[in-house]
Design a protein around this motif. Sequence first.
Motif, short mmCIF file in Angstrom:
data_model
loop_
_atom_site.label_atom_id
_atom_site.label_comp_id
_atom_site.label_asym_id
_atom_site.label_seq_id
_atom_site.Cartn_x
_atom_site.Cartn_y
_atom_site.Cartn_z
N MET A 1 0.86 -1.18 0.00
CA MET A 1 0.00 0.00 0.00
C MET A 1 0.90 1.23 0.00
O MET A 1 1.89 1.28 0.71
CB MET A 1 -0.90 -0.02 1.23
N PRO A 33 -7.30 3.89 -11.38
CA PRO A 33 -6.84 2.53 -11.07
C PRO A 33 -5.96 2.50 -9.83
O PRO A 33 -5.11 3.37 -9.64
CB PRO A 33 -6.04 2.14 -12.31
N GLY A 34 -6.20 1.53 -8.96
CA GLY A 34 -5.37 1.35 -7.77
C GLY A 34 -5.75 2.22 -6.59
O GLY A 34 -5.10 2.18 -5.55
N GLY A 36 -7.16 3.44 -3.22
CA GLY A 36 -7.47 2.70 -2.02
C GLY A 36 -8.19 3.50 -0.96
O GLY A 36 -8.57 2.97 0.08
N TRP A 56 -2.93 4.24 -2.36
CA TRP A 56 -2.87 3.55 -3.64
C TRP A 56 -2.41 2.13 -3.41
O TRP A 56 -1.65 1.85 -2.48
CB TRP A 56 -1.88 4.25 -4.59
N GLN A 57 -2.84 1.22 -4.27
CA GLN A 57 -2.45 -0.18 -4.16
C GLN A 57 -0.97 -0.38 -4.48
O GLN A 57 -0.29 -1.13 -3.80
CB GLN A 57 -3.30 -1.05 -5.09
N ARG A 58 -0.48 0.28 -5.54
CA ARG A 58 0.90 0.11 -5.99
C ARG A 58 1.53 1.47 -6.26
O ARG A 58 0.82 2.43 -6.54
CB ARG A 58 0.96 -0.70 -7.29
N GLU A 60 3.05 2.32 -8.90
CA GLU A 60 2.72 2.69 -10.27
C GLU A 60 1.35 3.35 -10.37
O GLU A 60 1.16 4.24 -11.20
CB GLU A 60 2.76 1.45 -11.18
N ASP A 61 0.42 2.94 -9.55
CA ASP A 61 -0.90 3.58 -9.55
C ASP A 61 -0.77 5.05 -9.19
O ASP A 61 -1.42 5.91 -9.79
CB ASP A 61 -1.85 2.89 -8.57
N HIS A 62 0.08 5.33 -8.24
CA HIS A 62 0.31 6.72 -7.82
C HIS A 62 1.08 7.49 -8.88
O HIS A 62 0.67 8.58 -9.27
CB HIS A 62 1.10 6.74 -6.51
#
Length: 95
Positions: A1, A33-34, A36, A56-58, A60-62
């Motif tokens: 996370m 996407p991603g 949270g 954010w999940q990852r 890259e999502d951020h």
Amino acid sequence: MILEHALLTVTPGREAEFEAAFAEARHIIAAMPGFGGLTLSRCLERENGYLLLVRWQRLEDHTEGSAARRSTSGGATSCTTSTTPSPSWSTTRRS
């Protein structure tokens, strides 16, 4: 996370306008996407200061969505940290 934070400074006297605009913008952020969860908190020491936390999940999502957000943030500063997942995150607004 991943936890992103942005320190936002709003033009004095336009806080209500900012909060109304953010109420619309949070739906756009939440659709990325991603996503949270997020919180927007008003600073106690400065009436025109806000802290935005976005999970954010990852990474890259951020980072992939970050460039678009920065182009419209009007000078916000941000920092990204890693955090352990929470059992539940909700979108909230404190005033």
